[in-house]
Design an enzyme around this catalytic site. Structure first.
Site, PDB file in Angstrom:
ATOM      1  N   ASP A   1       1.855  -6.931   2.733  1.00 30.37           N
ATOM      2  CA  ASP A   1       1.295  -6.063   3.408  1.00 30.37           C
ATOM      3  C   ASP A   1       1.315  -5.114   3.646  1.00 30.37           C
ATOM      4  O   ASP A   1       1.084  -4.151   4.875  1.00 30.37           O
ATOM      5  CB  ASP A   1      -0.112  -7.008   3.734  1.00 30.37           C
ATOM      6  CG  ASP A   1      -1.476  -6.505   3.224  1.00 30.37           C
ATOM      7  OD1 ASP A   1      -1.642  -5.395   3.138  1.00 30.37           O
ATOM      8  OD2 ASP A   1      -1.872  -6.914   4.201  1.00 30.37           O
TER       9      ASP A   1
ATOM     10  N   HIS B   1       0.982  -0.942  -0.009  1.00 31.68           N
ATOM     11  CA  HIS B   1      -0.064  -0.174   0.273  1.00 31.68           C
ATOM     12  C   HIS B   1       1.173   0.613  -0.503  1.00 31.68           C
ATOM     13  O   HIS B   1       1.610   1.227   0.906  1.00 31.68           O
ATOM     14  CB  HIS B   1      -0.748  -0.149   1.534  1.00 31.68           C
ATOM     15  CG  HIS B   1      -2.117  -1.020   1.084  1.00 31.68           C
ATOM     16  ND1 HIS B   1      -3.475  -1.083   0.598  1.00 31.68           N
ATOM     17  CD2 HIS B   1      -1.726  -2.357   1.852  1.00 31.68           C
ATOM     18  CE1 HIS B   1      -3.909  -2.466   0.576  1.00 31.68           C
ATOM     19  NE2 HIS B   1      -3.263  -2.955   1.734  1.00 31.68           N
TER      20      HIS B   1
HETATM   21 ZN   LIG Z   1      -5.856  -7.177   2.405  1.00 41.09          ZN
END
Ligand SMILES: [Zn+2]
Length: 422
Positions: A304, A62
Site C-alpha cells: 500500500d 499508489h
Molecule cells: Zn485502501
C-alpha cells in the site's frame, strides 16, 4: 548478453530449490542453476552470503500518475519498486483522472514501458469515477491490460453493484479487490482504542472493516466471483476470511507490513506518518494478523505504498492516510523471519509467489523461465534517508531509522534494473 551470479543461496520453495551455487542468465531467461557454472564471456557478480529469490510482486501501490505527480510518478515509483526487489506492481486507480477507462490504463502501461524498469499493471476502477454508482466497462479495462479492479481509497458500498461486479468479473476472469471499511462507520481518523481516547481524536471502528469483509465474502461465496480483501487489519476480519475460505469461497487477502509490525501506539511516536486507512489497531489485532499469515488465511503481503507530501502530513487530524513502503517491505518482512514468526520460504510466498498467482503473473526460478530475480543481503543494515530514498515523498515512521536487510540487485526479464553497489 550473459550474466553469471556466483555463490548465492538460490531459494524458490515452489521449485523445491534451496541451493548454494551459481545462476546463469542468458537472453533474459534463466539458462542454468548449478553448484558451479563456468562460462566464457559472462558478466560475473559475486553473491556470496546473499539470497537469490523470485523477484517480488506488490498488489497494492499508489503511483499517483496521472494527476498527482508531485507526490510520485510512474518513473519514481518504478525506481522505488526495483530498489525494494519488486518487478511487478499493481497500481491503484485513485489517480486524477482515475483509471476507469481503457485510455488511462493504456497511458499507465505506455509510460511504464518507456521507463522500462519493471512491469506496472494498472488496476481498473470498479465504478465510473470511483463514485460507487455505475460499473465501468470491465471488458474494455481487461483488454487494456487490467488484471484486477478496485475502487481503492473508497470502499464499494452498494452491495447490489458488488454482486454484479463479482458475477461479471467471474466471466472475464478478473480479480475484484475492495478497500473494506463501511463509510458510515469510518468517519474518524485513527483506530477506536487507547490512543483515540488519550488524544481525543475521532475514531474509525474495526466493525467498519468487519462488516464489509463479511459482506464481500458472502457475495463471493454465492457468486463464486474472486474477491480480494485489501489491507486486512482487524482480528475479526481474519476469522471471517478463515471461515469463508473453509467454505470454499474464492476469497483472498493481503496485509501490509506495517499492520504486522506496528500497533496504534506507533501514533504516539510517529504522529501523522503512522496514520493509515484502515488504521493501525491494537496488539491483539496484530497478533491475529500474524496468526493469519502463519496458517495461510492471509495470502500475501502488499505495501500500500502511498506517497504524500510533508504538507499533506501536517497534523494527525488533517493528514491524508498512508505511508510509503516499497523500499522498506523487505527489511520489515525479514524482521518477521528474525523473530521466528515466518520462514524465509514463507517470505518468498508472501512477497512474490502468492501475489503472482493472484494476478496471473509468472514467477519462479527454473531454467527456461524469465529471469525475474531479487538478490538481497538479509544482514546488511542501511538507513532510509535523503540519500537512499527514491520516492518523491518521505512519509513513513521508518524515516531515518536503521533497517536490516537490503536489496543488492534486481533483475527484470534478465535485465539488471537495480544495483545497490553502482
Ligand atoms: Zn485502501
Amino acid at each position: 548478453m550473459r550474466i553469471l551470479i556466483k555463490g548465492g543461496r538460490i531459494l524458490d520453495p515452489s521449485q523445491n530449490l534451496d541451493l548454494v551455487g551459481d545462476l546463469l542468465i542468458e537472453d533474459g531467461k534463466i539458462a542454468g542453476i548449478d553448484k558451479r557454472i563456468e562460462v566464457s564471456y559472462a558478466k560475473v557478480f559475486d553473491a556470496n552470503g546473499l539470497l537469490i529469490c523470485p523477484s517480488f510482486v506488490d498488489m497494492h501501490v499508489h503511483l499517483r500518475d496521472p494527476g498527482q505527480t508531485y507526490k510520485e510518478d510512474i518513473e519514481s515509483g518504478s525506481k522505488c519498486a526495483v530498489a525494494g526487489g519488486f518487478t511487478t506492481i499493481l497500481c491503484m486507480p485513485n489517480t486524477k483522472p482515475p483509471i476507469d477507462s481503457p485510455e488511462v490504463a493504456e497511458y499507465v502501461i505506455r509510460k511504464s514501458k518507456e521507463v522500462g524498469l519493471c512491469q506496472v499493471l494498472p488496476a481498473g476502477a470498479i465504478t465510473k469515477g470511483r463514485r460507487g454508482k455505475e460499473l465501468t466497462d470491465f471488458y474494455a479495462l481487461k483488454k487494456a491490460g487490467c488484471p484486477a479492479l478496485t475502487d481503492d481509497g473508497s470502499p464499494l458500498m452498494d452491495s447490489g453493484l458488488m454482486e454484479r461486479a463479482l458475477r461479471l468479473a467471474k466471466q472475464l476472469d478478473l480479480l475484484v479487490m475492495n478497500h473494506c471499511e463501511d463509510d458510515n462507520l469510518s468517519k474518524g481518523h485513527i483506530n477506536e482504542g487507547y490512543v483515540s481516547s488519550l488524544l481525543g481524536i475521532a475514531y474509525r471502528s474495526p466493525s467498519a472493516e468487519d462488516i464489509l469483509v463479511a459482506r464481500d465474502c458472502i457475495l463471493s461465496y454465492y457468486t463464486k466471483g474472486r474477491i480480494h480483501i485489501q489491507h486486512l487489519s482487524s482480528k475479526l476480519s481474519v476469522d471471517i476470511i478463515r471461515f469463508f475460505k473453509e467454505k470454499g469461497a474464492p476469497v483472498s487477502c493481503e496485509v501490509n507490513p506495517y499492520h504486522l509490525l506496528f500497533d496504534e501506539l506507533e501514533l504516539l511516536e510517529s504522529g501523522a506518518n503512522a496514520k493509515v486507512n484502515p488504521p493501525l489497531r491494537k496488539e491483539e489485532d496484530k497478533q491475529a494478523l500474524l496468526e493469519g499469515i502463519k496458517d495461510g488465511t492471509i495470502d500475501c503481503i502488499a505495501t500500500d505504498h502511498a506517497p504524500h507530501t510533508k504538507r499533506e502530513k501536517a497534523s494527525l487530524e488533517s493528514a491524508m492516510p498512508g505511508m510509503i513502503g516499497l523500499q522498506t517491505a523487505l527489511p520489515m518482512c525479514l524482521e518477521l523471519v528474525r523473530r521466528g514468526i515466518i520462514s524465509l520460504e514463507k517470505l518468498v510466498y508472501l512477497l512474490s509467489l502468492n501475489s503472482a498467482r493472484l494476478l496471473g503473473v509468472e514467477r519462479g526460478i527454473k531454467v527456461g523461465k524469465p529471469a525475474n530475480l531479487v538478490v538481497f543481503d538479509p544482514e546488511r543494515e542501511w538507513i532510509l534517508d535523503e540519500k537512499t530514498n527514491l520516492s518523491k515523498s518521505q512519509n513513513t515512521p521508518l524515516w531515518g531509522k536503521v533497517l536490516k536487510g537490503m536489496v543488492v540487485m534486481t533483475f527484470w526479464e534478465g535485465k539488471m534494473v537495480y544495483n545497490a553497489v553502482s
